[in-house]
Design an enzyme around this catalytic site. Structure first.
Site, PDB file in Angstrom:
ATOM      1  N   ASN A   9       0.880  -1.175   0.000  1.00 38.64           N
ATOM      2  CA  ASN A   9       0.000   0.000   0.000  1.00 38.64           C
ATOM      3  C   ASN A   9       0.915   1.222   0.000  1.00 38.64           C
ATOM      4  O   ASN A   9       1.513   1.552   1.023  1.00 38.64           O
ATOM      5  CB  ASN A   9      -0.888  -0.015   1.249  1.00 38.64           C
ATOM      6  N   LYS A  11       0.164   4.271  -0.244  1.00 35.35           N
ATOM      7  CA  LYS A  11      -0.421   5.491   0.347  1.00 35.35           C
ATOM      8  C   LYS A  11      -0.161   6.677  -0.595  1.00 35.35           C
ATOM      9  O   LYS A  11      -0.195   6.509  -1.806  1.00 35.35           O
ATOM     10  CB  LYS A  11       0.131   5.714   1.757  1.00 35.35           C
ATOM     11  N   HIS A  95      -9.396   1.497   5.149  1.00 40.02           N
ATOM     12  CA  HIS A  95      -8.098   1.677   5.812  1.00 40.02           C
ATOM     13  C   HIS A  95      -8.252   2.646   6.985  1.00 40.02           C
ATOM     14  O   HIS A  95      -9.031   3.593   6.916  1.00 40.02           O
ATOM     15  CB  HIS A  95      -7.065   2.210   4.809  1.00 40.02           C
ATOM     16  N   GLU A  97      -6.531   5.027   7.927  1.00 47.37           N
ATOM     17  CA  GLU A  97      -6.303   6.447   7.587  1.00 47.37           C
ATOM     18  C   GLU A  97      -7.549   7.049   6.936  1.00 47.37           C
ATOM     19  O   GLU A  97      -7.856   8.226   7.152  1.00 47.37           O
ATOM     20  CB  GLU A  97      -5.048   6.563   6.698  1.00 47.37           C
ATOM     21  N   GLU A 165      -5.108  -4.551  10.815  1.00 45.23           N
ATOM     22  CA  GLU A 165      -4.070  -3.535  10.971  1.00 45.23           C
ATOM     23  C   GLU A 165      -4.324  -2.776  12.271  1.00 45.23           C
ATOM     24  O   GLU A 165      -5.113  -1.823  12.289  1.00 45.23           O
ATOM     25  CB  GLU A 165      -4.109  -2.546   9.800  1.00 45.23           C
ATOM     26  N   GLY A 171       2.841   2.567  10.795  1.00 43.68           N
ATOM     27  CA  GLY A 171       3.807   3.653  10.620  1.00 43.68           C
ATOM     28  C   GLY A 171       4.529   4.042  11.896  1.00 43.68           C
ATOM     29  O   GLY A 171       5.188   5.077  11.949  1.00 43.68           O
ATOM     30  N   SER A 211       3.794  -1.873  10.418  1.00 43.50           N
ATOM     31  CA  SER A 211       5.246  -1.937  10.633  1.00 43.50           C
ATOM     32  C   SER A 211       5.858  -3.274  10.229  1.00 43.50           C
ATOM     33  O   SER A 211       6.783  -3.757  10.895  1.00 43.50           O
ATOM     34  CB  SER A 211       5.588  -1.579  12.091  1.00 43.50           C
TER      35      SER A 211
END
Ligand code: 13P
Length: 249
Positions: A9, A11, A95, A97, A165, A171, A211
């Site tokens: 991904n 992003k 996701h 985000e 996730e 991240g 991560s």
């Protein structure tokens, strides 16, 4: 038998020239004998060029989001038909985000999954708890709700992938331990078994994301309910992404 899937991904990273540079290097690394299915989900602006440069390889193409309407006056949005015409087979939905910054809810996740399945795109449905939710021991409840509401009124999940996730691992450099990820992913499979029956649940690939790195991927992927990964930062470099692909055997 679930074939592992390793998905990058990207992003909001990589211009066209950066995409070309990545692809030219990455396709040279692939031998074709890798056990995992390899998927790249670049930004919309790079879909065309990844599609061109992946020809004659086994790399699959996916997008990072989709709108649930067929077409219409939805400035800034992209439809399933557009993704399919660009060569996509997969699309990431829900996701964290999107949920955190762009008002994604379980209801919009549900609409996006329905439309994707109707059109034949494989949704990669992301679920996961925040750090306060884990610390308050609410992680099972949170993930269960995301799955039950995300899959509301969906009768068949054959062509679906789920990605666990944990938000606190995205991240941050702090991955879930293999045991934490396995425990949750086994729980997710149990929920799917309750909703769709044990044999359907056994067919669904459940990825871990958060991560993932060449250094931790093998141990995480060796857990029985972890069928590959959704990789953010480490998918931006051909060598590290390839090392993670090799870790899924
Ligand atoms: P990182 O691998 O950068 O933690 O990102 C994970 C992720 O959000 C993939 O969708």
């Amino acid at each position: 038998m679930r074939i592992p899937l390793v998905a990058g991904n990207w992003k909001m990273y990589k211009t066209l020239s950066e995409t070309k540079e990545f692809m030219n290097h990455f396709v040279k690394l692939l031998k074709g004998s890798e056990k995992a299915e390899v998927l790249i989900c670049p930004p919309y602006t790079s879909l065309y060029v990844v599609n061109e440069l992946r020809q004659n390889t086994k790399i699959k193409l996916g997008a990072q989001d989709v709108h649930w309407e067929e077409e219409g006056a939805y400035t800034g949005k992209v439809s399933c038909n557009m993704l399919i015409a660009s060569g996509c087979e997969y699309v990431i939905i829900g996701h964290s985000e999107q949920r955190t910054y762009f008002h994604e809810t379980d209801e919009t996740v549900n609409k996006k999954i329905k439309k994707s399945l109707e059109k034949g795109l494989i949704p990669i449905v992301c679920v996961g708890e925040t750090l306060p939710q884990r610390e308050a021991n609410q992680h099972h409840e949170v993930v269960k709700k995301q799955i039950i509401e995300g899959f509301k009124d969906i009768l068949d999940i054959k062509n679906t992938v789920i990605a666990y996730e944990p938000v606190w691992a995205i991240g941050t450099g702090r991955n879930a331990t293999p045991q934490q990820a396995q425990e949750m992913q086994h729980y997710i499979r149990q929920i799917l078994a309750e909703l769709y029956g044990k044999s359907k649940a056994e067919e669904i690939r459940i990825l871990y994301g958060g991560s993932l790195k060449p250094e931790n991927a093998k141990e995480i992927f060796s857990e029985p309910d972890i069928d590959g990964g959704l990789v953010g930062g480490a998918s931006l470099k051909p060598d590290s992404f390839y090392q993670i692909v090799l870790a899924a055997q």
